[in-house]
Design a protein around this motif. Structure first.
Motif, PDB file in Angstrom:
ATOM      1  N   LEU A  25       3.104  -7.047  36.945  1.00 22.79           N
ATOM      2  CA  LEU A  25       3.498  -6.183  35.830  1.00 22.79           C
ATOM      3  C   LEU A  25       3.967  -7.002  34.636  1.00 22.79           C
ATOM      4  O   LEU A  25       3.650  -6.689  33.481  1.00 22.79           O
ATOM      5  N   ALA A  26       4.712  -8.071  34.907  1.00 22.25           N
ATOM      6  CA  ALA A  26       5.176  -8.941  33.818  1.00 22.25           C
ATOM      7  C   ALA A  26       3.989  -9.586  33.106  1.00 22.25           C
ATOM      8  O   ALA A  26       3.938  -9.625  31.869  1.00 22.25           O
ATOM      9  N   LEU A  27       3.032 -10.089  33.880  1.00 22.65           N
ATOM     10  CA  LEU A  27       1.842 -10.693  33.275  1.00 22.65           C
ATOM     11  C   LEU A  27       1.049  -9.650  32.491  1.00 22.65           C
ATOM     12  O   LEU A  27       0.511  -9.943  31.419  1.00 22.65           O
ATOM     13  N   GLY A  28       0.986  -8.435  33.025  1.00 19.13           N
ATOM     14  CA  GLY A  28       0.321  -7.358  32.303  1.00 19.13           C
ATOM     15  C   GLY A  28       0.994  -7.074  30.976  1.00 19.13           C
ATOM     16  O   GLY A  28       0.326  -6.885  29.953  1.00 19.13           O
ATOM     17  N   GLY A  29       2.312  -7.063  30.986  1.00 21.90           N
ATOM     18  CA  GLY A  29       3.040  -6.835  29.743  1.00 21.90           C
ATOM     19  C   GLY A  29       2.817  -7.941  28.728  1.00 21.90           C
ATOM     20  O   GLY A  29       2.501  -7.690  27.562  1.00 21.90           O
ATOM     21  N   GLN A  58      -9.496  -5.508  30.107  1.00 23.02           N
ATOM     22  CA  GLN A  58      -9.599  -5.184  31.535  1.00 23.02           C
ATOM     23  C   GLN A  58      -8.628  -6.011  32.370  1.00 23.02           C
ATOM     24  O   GLN A  58      -8.004  -5.493  33.301  1.00 23.02           O
ATOM     25  N   LEU A  59      -8.500  -7.283  32.051  1.00 21.31           N
ATOM     26  CA  LEU A  59      -7.550  -8.145  32.756  1.00 21.31           C
ATOM     27  C   LEU A  59      -6.137  -7.609  32.588  1.00 21.31           C
ATOM     28  O   LEU A  59      -5.391  -7.467  33.572  1.00 21.31           O
ATOM     29  N   HIS A  60      -5.775  -7.294  31.372  1.00 26.03           N
ATOM     30  CA  HIS A  60      -4.454  -6.739  31.057  1.00 26.03           C
ATOM     31  C   HIS A  60      -4.184  -5.463  31.864  1.00 26.03           C
ATOM     32  O   HIS A  60      -3.155  -5.344  32.535  1.00 26.03           O
ATOM     33  N   LEU A  61      -5.126  -4.527  31.822  1.00 31.67           N
ATOM     34  CA  LEU A  61      -4.941  -3.255  32.538  1.00 31.67           C
ATOM     35  C   LEU A  61      -4.908  -3.447  34.047  1.00 31.67           C
ATOM     36  O   LEU A  61      -4.120  -2.809  34.749  1.00 31.67           O
ATOM     37  N   ASP A  62      -5.760  -4.338  34.557  1.00 27.29           N
ATOM     38  CA  ASP A  62      -5.800  -4.545  36.006  1.00 27.29           C
ATOM     39  C   ASP A  62      -4.533  -5.219  36.506  1.00 27.29           C
ATOM     40  O   ASP A  62      -4.070  -4.939  37.611  1.00 27.29           O
ATOM     41  N   TRP A  63      -3.956  -6.126  35.716  1.00 23.91           N
ATOM     42  CA  TRP A  63      -2.664  -6.706  36.104  1.00 23.91           C
ATOM     43  C   TRP A  63      -1.617  -5.605  36.246  1.00 23.91           C
ATOM     44  O   TRP A  63      -0.832  -5.599  37.188  1.00 23.91           O
ATOM     45  N   ILE A  64      -1.608  -4.668  35.319  1.00 24.76           N
ATOM     46  CA  ILE A  64      -0.637  -3.578  35.389  1.00 24.76           C
ATOM     47  C   ILE A  64      -0.930  -2.669  36.573  1.00 24.76           C
ATOM     48  O   ILE A  64      -0.027  -2.323  37.349  1.00 24.76           O
ATOM     49  N   ILE A  65      -2.191  -2.296  36.753  1.00 25.63           N
ATOM     50  CA  ILE A  65      -2.562  -1.410  37.861  1.00 25.63           C
ATOM     51  C   ILE A  65      -2.245  -2.063  39.204  1.00 25.63           C
ATOM     52  O   ILE A  65      -1.636  -1.442  40.083  1.00 25.63           O
TER      53      ILE A  65
END
Length: 142
Positions: A25-29, A58-65
């Motif tokens: 989640l942190a990496l996604g943020g 996609q990388l950003h969203l997948d990190w969050i998901i």
């Protein structure tokens, strides 16, 4: 501050899964900055070789998901077998990272090593999640 006692009593793999999820989640943020740069009119990331900015998104969203998946599974099924937690952790860490090389070249999508890692990662996540679901269901029906 500590994790709930039920999580701590089940061993390190549930805690590892939750911690990996929070880091995801942190990496996604933080990767939101890369998304902004990828779509900025100056095309900042194009200067470093990003040819497919949608893959950054996609990388950003997948990190969050995947972060949400890991936290949810770690907290909801802390008593699942350790191997199931580890499979979910591995798959949920690798799956988002599979978008990174694709941001630079779509040719990765058909390379044998990429396909092999993709298959292994998706299999690990799928098997791990099903095992956790079976574990939880077995506990509920007793």
């Amino acid at each position: 501050m500590t994790l709930p006692e039920t999580l701590l009593e089940t061993g390190p793999t549930a805690s590892l899964l939750v911690a990996a999820g929070v880091w995801s989640l942190a990496l996604g943020g933080v990767s939101g900055w890369a998304v902004a740069a990828a779509f900025h009119p100056s095309q900042m990331l194009a200067r470093v070789g990003v040819r497919h900015p949608r893959r950054v998104l996609q990388l950003h969203l997948d990190w969050i998901i995947m972060g949400c998946v890991m936290v949810a599974v770690g907290l909801a099924v802390p008593t699942a077998p350790a191997w199931a937690h580890l499979l979910v952790t591995a798959g949920a860490i690798v799956n988002p990272l599979l978008f990174a090389p694709l941001a630079f070249s779509s040719g990765w999508y058909t390379s044998r090593p990429y396909v092999a890692v993709s298959l292994a990662s998706f299999t690990a996540l799928s098997v791990g999640l099903v095992a956790c679901a079976v574990s939880l269901t077995a506990r509920l029906v007793g």
